[in-house]
Design an enzyme around this catalytic site. Structure first.
Site, PDB file in Angstrom:
ATOM      1  N   GLU A  61     -14.577  43.438  24.985  1.00  0.00           N
ATOM      2  CA  GLU A  61     -15.665  42.363  24.477  1.00  0.00           C
ATOM      3  C   GLU A  61     -15.861  41.771  22.969  1.00  0.00           C
ATOM      4  O   GLU A  61     -15.456  42.613  22.209  1.00  0.00           O
ATOM      5  CB  GLU A  61     -17.245  42.901  25.300  1.00  0.00           C
ATOM      6  N   HIS A  78     -21.999  39.474  29.270  1.00  0.00           N
ATOM      7  CA  HIS A  78     -22.805  40.903  29.167  1.00  0.00           C
ATOM      8  C   HIS A  78     -23.669  40.733  28.967  1.00  0.00           C
ATOM      9  O   HIS A  78     -24.953  41.052  28.165  1.00  0.00           O
ATOM     10  CB  HIS A  78     -21.699  41.309  27.871  1.00  0.00           C
ATOM     11  N   LEU A 119     -24.181  56.487  41.648  1.00  0.00           N
ATOM     12  CA  LEU A 119     -25.311  55.787  42.140  1.00  0.00           C
ATOM     13  C   LEU A 119     -26.213  56.613  41.837  1.00  0.00           C
ATOM     14  O   LEU A 119     -27.259  57.614  41.404  1.00  0.00           O
ATOM     15  CB  LEU A 119     -25.266  56.512  43.442  1.00  0.00           C
ATOM     16  N   GLY A 120     -26.311  56.433  40.352  1.00  0.00           N
ATOM     17  CA  GLY A 120     -27.385  56.688  39.296  1.00  0.00           C
ATOM     18  C   GLY A 120     -28.742  55.984  39.277  1.00  0.00           C
ATOM     19  O   GLY A 120     -29.144  55.330  40.313  1.00  0.00           O
ATOM     20  N   ARG A 121     -29.410  55.746  38.504  1.00  0.00           N
ATOM     21  CA  ARG A 121     -30.508  55.001  38.767  1.00  0.00           C
ATOM     22  C   ARG A 121     -30.738  53.149  39.060  1.00  0.00           C
ATOM     23  O   ARG A 121     -30.845  52.638  39.296  1.00  0.00           O
ATOM     24  CB  ARG A 121     -30.957  55.050  37.207  1.00  0.00           C
ATOM     25  N   ARG A 160     -19.758  61.568  41.971  1.00  0.00           N
ATOM     26  CA  ARG A 160     -19.527  63.051  41.792  1.00  0.00           C
ATOM     27  C   ARG A 160     -19.918  64.145  42.920  1.00  0.00           C
ATOM     28  O   ARG A 160     -19.253  64.758  43.531  1.00  0.00           O
ATOM     29  CB  ARG A 160     -19.858  63.643  40.549  1.00  0.00           C
ATOM     30  N   ILE A 171     -20.782  45.465  36.704  1.00  0.00           N
ATOM     31  CA  ILE A 171     -22.233  45.517  35.958  1.00  0.00           C
ATOM     32  C   ILE A 171     -21.749  46.542  34.721  1.00  0.00           C
ATOM     33  O   ILE A 171     -23.075  47.157  33.953  1.00  0.00           O
ATOM     34  CB  ILE A 171     -23.423  45.350  36.054  1.00  0.00           C
ATOM     35  N   ARG A 222     -19.124  49.269  32.600  1.00  0.00           N
ATOM     36  CA  ARG A 222     -18.477  48.730  31.686  1.00  0.00           C
ATOM     37  C   ARG A 222     -16.655  48.621  31.955  1.00  0.00           C
ATOM     38  O   ARG A 222     -17.078  48.862  32.790  1.00  0.00           O
ATOM     39  CB  ARG A 222     -18.713  50.278  30.659  1.00  0.00           C
ATOM     40  N   GLY A 227     -26.518  41.889  31.714  1.00  0.00           N
ATOM     41  CA  GLY A 227     -27.256  42.690  32.419  1.00  0.00           C
ATOM     42  C   GLY A 227     -29.017  43.155  31.567  1.00  0.00           C
ATOM     43  O   GLY A 227     -29.862  42.792  32.062  1.00  0.00           O
TER      44      GLY A 227
HETATM   45  C1  8YV Z   1     -26.477  46.298  25.893  1.00  0.00           C
HETATM   46  C2  8YV Z   1     -25.985  48.043  27.578  1.00  0.00           C
HETATM   47  O1  8YV Z   1     -25.497  44.783  26.104  1.00  0.00           O
HETATM   48  O2  8YV Z   1     -27.659  49.575  27.816  1.00  0.00           O
HETATM   49  C3  8YV Z   1     -26.059  49.521  27.330  1.00  0.00           C
HETATM   50  O3  8YV Z   1     -25.020  49.752  27.548  1.00  0.00           O
HETATM   51  O4  8YV Z   1     -24.281  47.546  27.428  1.00  0.00           O
HETATM   52  C4  8YV Z   1     -26.321  46.814  27.297  1.00  0.00           C
HETATM   53  O5  8YV Z   1     -27.714  46.775  27.472  1.00  0.00           O
HETATM   54  C5  8YV Z   1     -26.140  46.317  24.328  1.00  0.00           C
HETATM   55  O6  8YV Z   1     -26.124  47.401  24.301  1.00  0.00           O
HETATM   56  C6  8YV Z   1     -27.205  45.112  23.242  1.00  0.00           C
HETATM   57  O7  8YV Z   1     -26.911  45.491  22.631  1.00  0.00           O
END
Ligand code: 8YV
Length: 311
Positions: free
Chosen positions: A259, A277, A151-153, A174, A228, A230, A279
């Site tokens: 990926e 990916h 539960l972060g940002r 945590r 969403i 890793r 997001g």
């Molecule tokens: C991006 C990300 O895909 O912010 C992150 O940690 O995985 C994504 O926002 C990536 O970093 C953009 O290159």
């Protein structure tokens, strides 16, 4: 005199252009002979630019004696050996906050896509299925329970969106936080309770395969996994088996272990919605992320305070 940067990831033009204007950039990512590039320019490199998914080994950093800063084009910096950087006086920056809303939107979109089977319904219509009969009924969101892991940002922004869809919220992390949502100390106990388990914790060694066979079994046949964060957080082989066996109802995934490779067996799972990916992948957010990368480097090399330091 311009500073020399090593570019470890493919970068969009709107980031590369301002970097090229202010620095000398060496494209390590696309270099055919990486060792030759390092031999040629390694001694002069003062900064690294990389994306959230890039892994930078200590062995590479050790070959850059003048390195001062790593600027990550992403909020996640699990690919950076942060303790080593701290110990060697290197600065690290990332791009927090500016992508929170987009990533949270993507999580709630995956909840909707999986519960209402929107991708399958779209395929059904395009294949002419509607003229033959109605698409099967799906599942409602109201009254269901979503468990946020981390539960972060971003986790909080996801919880707010899911509440607007009528879900109840519980979370695991945590520590218990000063929020109205129910804290569940055990991840397995949370998985047992919820209809949606939403992964929003950072990647890295500490969280690797946190969502394993046991957690998936606890989530059970009425449960859906949303990730969403890793790919490394989920044991992908266990997830594929759980999707194939009906151990869980479905999955909505924006991230994967390796990926851009996605296992064929996962692509074959009818009960999974898979995205490449996306997001933070909007014009608006990526522009803000690029600005932070550029401004952090400019601040560092001019001796000003970093905008968004990790260390
Ligand atoms: C991006 C990300 O895909 O912010 C992150 O940690 O995985 C994504 O926002 C990536 O970093 C953009 O290159």
């Amino acid at each position: 005199m311009k500073n020399e940067l090593l570019i470890l990831a493919p970068l969009p033009d709107f980031l590369l252009q301002p970097l090229l204007a202010a620095h000398v950039c060496h494209d390590y990512f696309h270099a055919a002979d990486k060792a030759a590039l390092l031999a040629q320019v390694g001694a002069e490199i003062r900064g690294i630019v990389m994306s959230g998914g890039t892994v930078v080994p200590v062995g590479l950093l050790e070959q850059l004696p003048k390195l001062e800063i790593l600027s990550v084009f992403g909020v996640g910096y699990d690919g950076v050996p942060v303790d080593w950087c701290k110990a060697h006086g290197l600065r690290v920056t990332n791009t927090p906050d500016v992508l929170t809303e987009d990533v949270a939107d993507m999580a709630s979109a995956l909840v909707l896509m999986t519960s209402r089977r929107l991708i399958a319904a779209n395929r059904f219509l395009q294949a002419g299925g509607w003229t033959q009969g109605a698409f099967p009924l799906a599942h409602a969101l109201r009254g269901k329970l979503a468990g946020i892991v981390g539960l972060g940002r971003i986790g909080k922004a996801i919880a707010q969106r899911l509440e607007a869809h009528g879900l109840r919220i519980a979370y695991h992390g945590r520590a218990k936080q000063d929020v109205a949502w129910e804290y569940v100390e055990s991840l397995v106990a949370l998985a047992e309770e919820v209809d949606f388990l939403v992964v929003a914790i950072p990647g890295g060694a500490a969280t690797r395969h946190l969502i394993d066979e046991e957690v998936l079994a606890a989530l059970g046949a009425k449960g859906t996994l949303i990730n969403i964060a890793r790919g490394s957080v989920v044991d992908e082989a266990a997830l594929i088996a759980a999707l194939q066996n009906g151990t869980i109802r479905g999955a909505g995934l924006d991230v994967f272990e390796n990926e851009p490779q996605v296992p064929e067996a996962l692509m074959q799972c009818e009960n999974a919605v898979l995205l490449p990916h996306l997001g933070s992948a909007t014009h608006e957010t990526r522009a803000e992320m690029a600005r932070l990368v550029v401004e952090n480097l400019a601040a560092h090399f001019s001796g000003a305070a970093l905008l968004t330091p990790v260390c």
